[in-house]
Design a protein around this motif. Sequence first.
Motif, PDB file in Angstrom:
ATOM      1  N   MET A   1       3.450  -4.147 -15.258  1.00 20.34           N
ATOM      2  CA  MET A   1       2.880  -3.361 -14.185  1.00 20.34           C
ATOM      3  C   MET A   1       3.415  -3.913 -12.859  1.00 20.34           C
ATOM      4  O   MET A   1       3.414  -5.113 -12.645  1.00 20.34           O
ATOM      5  CB  MET A   1       1.360  -3.433 -14.240  1.00 20.34           C
ATOM      6  N   LYS A   2       3.850  -3.024 -12.020  1.00 27.37           N
ATOM      7  CA  LYS A   2       4.493  -3.441 -10.777  1.00 27.37           C
ATOM      8  C   LYS A   2       3.477  -3.877  -9.727  1.00 27.37           C
ATOM      9  O   LYS A   2       2.365  -3.374  -9.668  1.00 27.37           O
ATOM     10  CB  LYS A   2       5.355  -2.311 -10.229  1.00 27.37           C
ATOM     11  N   GLN A   3       3.923  -4.781  -8.880  1.00 25.81           N
ATOM     12  CA  GLN A   3       3.066  -5.348  -7.846  1.00 25.81           C
ATOM     13  C   GLN A   3       2.551  -4.290  -6.881  1.00 25.81           C
ATOM     14  O   GLN A   3       1.413  -4.377  -6.412  1.00 25.81           O
ATOM     15  CB  GLN A   3       3.839  -6.433  -7.099  1.00 25.81           C
ATOM     16  N   GLU A   4       3.355  -3.252  -6.583  1.00 23.54           N
ATOM     17  CA  GLU A   4       2.886  -2.243  -5.631  1.00 23.54           C
ATOM     18  C   GLU A   4       1.700  -1.444  -6.156  1.00 23.54           C
ATOM     19  O   GLU A   4       0.897  -0.952  -5.375  1.00 23.54           O
ATOM     20  CB  GLU A   4       4.007  -1.314  -5.143  1.00 23.54           C
ATOM     21  N   TYR A   5       1.562  -1.320  -7.484  1.00 25.18           N
ATOM     22  CA  TYR A   5       0.378  -0.646  -8.038  1.00 25.18           C
ATOM     23  C   TYR A   5      -0.870  -1.452  -7.678  1.00 25.18           C
ATOM     24  O   TYR A   5      -1.847  -0.921  -7.170  1.00 25.18           O
ATOM     25  CB  TYR A   5       0.410  -0.546  -9.559  1.00 25.18           C
ATOM     26  N   ILE A   6      -0.801  -2.740  -7.984  1.00 23.27           N
ATOM     27  CA  ILE A   6      -1.942  -3.631  -7.762  1.00 23.27           C
ATOM     28  C   ILE A   6      -2.255  -3.725  -6.273  1.00 23.27           C
ATOM     29  O   ILE A   6      -3.402  -3.539  -5.850  1.00 23.27           O
ATOM     30  CB  ILE A   6      -1.635  -5.045  -8.297  1.00 23.27           C
ATOM     31  N   ASN A   7      -1.236  -3.991  -5.483  1.00 22.64           N
ATOM     32  CA  ASN A   7      -1.443  -4.170  -4.052  1.00 22.64           C
ATOM     33  C   ASN A   7      -1.993  -2.927  -3.376  1.00 22.64           C
ATOM     34  O   ASN A   7      -2.796  -3.028  -2.450  1.00 22.64           O
ATOM     35  CB  ASN A   7      -0.147  -4.617  -3.374  1.00 22.64           C
ATOM     36  N   SER A   8      -1.564  -1.750  -3.810  1.00 14.92           N
ATOM     37  CA  SER A   8      -2.064  -0.509  -3.208  1.00 14.92           C
ATOM     38  C   SER A   8      -3.567  -0.373  -3.404  1.00 14.92           C
ATOM     39  O   SER A   8      -4.299  -0.058  -2.461  1.00 14.92           O
ATOM     40  CB  SER A   8      -1.341   0.693  -3.808  1.00 14.92           C
ATOM     41  N   PHE A   9      -4.047  -0.606  -4.614  1.00 11.66           N
ATOM     42  CA  PHE A   9      -5.484  -0.470  -4.870  1.00 11.66           C
ATOM     43  C   PHE A   9      -6.271  -1.630  -4.256  1.00 11.66           C
ATOM     44  O   PHE A   9      -7.377  -1.425  -3.754  1.00 11.66           O
ATOM     45  CB  PHE A   9      -5.759  -0.318  -6.370  1.00 11.66           C
ATOM     46  N   TYR A  10      -5.708  -2.824  -4.268  1.00 16.88           N
ATOM     47  CA  TYR A  10      -6.400  -3.961  -3.667  1.00 16.88           C
ATOM     48  C   TYR A  10      -6.512  -3.788  -2.149  1.00 16.88           C
ATOM     49  O   TYR A  10      -7.580  -3.955  -1.574  1.00 16.88           O
ATOM     50  CB  TYR A  10      -5.695  -5.268  -4.029  1.00 16.88           C
ATOM     51  N   LYS A  11      -5.415  -3.411  -1.485  1.00 15.63           N
ATOM     52  CA  LYS A  11      -5.446  -3.217  -0.037  1.00 15.63           C
ATOM     53  C   LYS A  11      -6.389  -2.075   0.343  1.00 15.63           C
ATOM     54  O   LYS A  11      -7.148  -2.190   1.308  1.00 15.63           O
ATOM     55  CB  LYS A  11      -4.045  -2.943   0.515  1.00 15.63           C
ATOM     56  N   ALA A  12      -6.357  -0.989  -0.411  1.00 16.81           N
ATOM     57  CA  ALA A  12      -7.266   0.127  -0.132  1.00 16.81           C
ATOM     58  C   ALA A  12      -8.717  -0.313  -0.280  1.00 16.81           C
ATOM     59  O   ALA A  12      -9.580   0.085   0.514  1.00 16.81           O
ATOM     60  CB  ALA A  12      -6.959   1.303  -1.065  1.00 16.81           C
ATOM     61  N   THR A  13      -9.013  -1.141  -1.265  1.00 14.32           N
ATOM     62  CA  THR A  13     -10.375  -1.647  -1.466  1.00 14.32           C
ATOM     63  C   THR A  13     -10.785  -2.540  -0.298  1.00 14.32           C
ATOM     64  O   THR A  13     -11.904  -2.423   0.219  1.00 14.32           O
ATOM     65  CB  THR A  13     -10.482  -2.407  -2.809  1.00 14.32           C
ATOM     66  N   ILE A  14      -9.887  -3.418   0.131  1.00  9.95           N
ATOM     67  CA  ILE A  14     -10.165  -4.273   1.295  1.00  9.95           C
ATOM     68  C   ILE A  14     -10.517  -3.416   2.504  1.00  9.95           C
ATOM     69  O   ILE A  14     -11.518  -3.642   3.186  1.00  9.95           O
ATOM     70  CB  ILE A  14      -8.947  -5.170   1.636  1.00  9.95           C
ATOM     71  N   ASP A  15      -9.668  -2.412   2.777  1.00 16.90           N
ATOM     72  CA  ASP A  15      -9.860  -1.563   3.959  1.00 16.90           C
ATOM     73  C   ASP A  15     -11.169  -0.783   3.912  1.00 16.90           C
ATOM     74  O   ASP A  15     -11.892  -0.711   4.902  1.00 16.90           O
ATOM     75  CB  ASP A  15      -8.684  -0.591   4.114  1.00 16.90           C
ATOM     76  N   VAL A  16     -11.501  -0.206   2.763  1.00 14.59           N
ATOM     77  CA  VAL A  16     -12.725   0.594   2.642  1.00 14.59           C
ATOM     78  C   VAL A  16     -13.961  -0.294   2.755  1.00 14.59           C
ATOM     79  O   VAL A  16     -14.930   0.066   3.430  1.00 14.59           O
ATOM     80  CB  VAL A  16     -12.718   1.423   1.341  1.00 14.59           C
ATOM     81  N   PHE A  17     -13.947  -1.461   2.134  1.00  9.92           N
ATOM     82  CA  PHE A  17     -15.092  -2.371   2.246  1.00  9.92           C
ATOM     83  C   PHE A  17     -15.274  -2.838   3.688  1.00  9.92           C
ATOM     84  O   PHE A  17     -16.393  -2.960   4.169  1.00  9.92           O
ATOM     85  CB  PHE A  17     -14.947  -3.566   1.299  1.00  9.92           C
ATOM     86  N   ARG A  18     -14.162  -3.083   4.363  1.00 11.92           N
ATOM     87  CA  ARG A  18     -14.232  -3.519   5.754  1.00 11.92           C
ATOM     88  C   ARG A  18     -14.779  -2.395   6.642  1.00 11.92           C
ATOM     89  O   ARG A  18     -15.665  -2.623   7.469  1.00 11.92           O
ATOM     90  CB  ARG A  18     -12.851  -3.954   6.228  1.00 11.92           C
ATOM     91  N   LEU A  19     -14.259  -1.181   6.486  1.00 12.83           N
ATOM     92  CA  LEU A  19     -14.649  -0.067   7.352  1.00 12.83           C
ATOM     93  C   LEU A  19     -16.035   0.506   7.028  1.00 12.83           C
ATOM     94  O   LEU A  19     -16.809   0.799   7.929  1.00 12.83           O
ATOM     95  CB  LEU A  19     -13.609   1.059   7.280  1.00 12.83           C
ATOM     96  N   MET A  20     -16.344   0.681   5.744  1.00 13.82           N
ATOM     97  CA  MET A  20     -17.602   1.321   5.367  1.00 13.82           C
ATOM     98  C   MET A  20     -18.780   0.358   5.288  1.00 13.82           C
ATOM     99  O   MET A  20     -19.920   0.769   5.490  1.00 13.82           O
ATOM    100  CB  MET A  20     -17.457   2.064   4.030  1.00 13.82           C
ATOM    101  N   LEU A  21     -18.497  -0.910   4.952  1.00 15.39           N
ATOM    102  CA  LEU A  21     -19.582  -1.859   4.718  1.00 15.39           C
ATOM    103  C   LEU A  21     -19.557  -3.060   5.664  1.00 15.39           C
ATOM    104  O   LEU A  21     -20.507  -3.843   5.665  1.00 15.39           O
ATOM    105  CB  LEU A  21     -19.524  -2.373   3.270  1.00 15.39           C
TER     106      LEU A  21
END
Length: 158
Positions: A1-21
């Motif tokens: 599994m490529k790093q960009e798959y993991i990083n895309s979902f991890y970064k999106a999770t970081i951003d949403v938790f930061r903005l929404m919570l």
Amino acid sequence: MKQEYINSFYKATIDVFRLMLDVEINREEISLVDGMISSKEANVVLGVTGDLKGSILFSFPKKMTLKMIKIMCGMEMDRIDEFVSSALGEMANIIGGNALTLLNSNNYLCDIVPPQIFVGEYNSYSMANEKALFLPIKSSIGNFDIHIFLEEKATNQF
């Protein structure tokens, strides 16, 4: 599994938790899981289609789920009901949409299917015995898990 798959979902999770919570999250050590995986009391599955296919499983403990709803909606809840499930599904949907935007910048055209929410104390969850990346996540309001089951769609070459 490529790093960009993991990083895309991890970064999106970081951003949403930061903005929404207004909550910072940190990833612990990534590992590979084969076959059945453990789940928690509130689970959201996002299907991915297009250049990548598979699914993303977010698993949250009940206590953390209720804390998230209190922060997002200002409502004190004592159980995971339809409202809580819907809010959790919408949050996962936003994470998925943001992750797909990041994947698009890496030339992957993908879409997500509406989230499926599973509530209850399940002991295990199966993703058709495929291997998944397991990302345990820590935060000040609780710990949760992300399982990533993605592979590139096979292309016919003539």
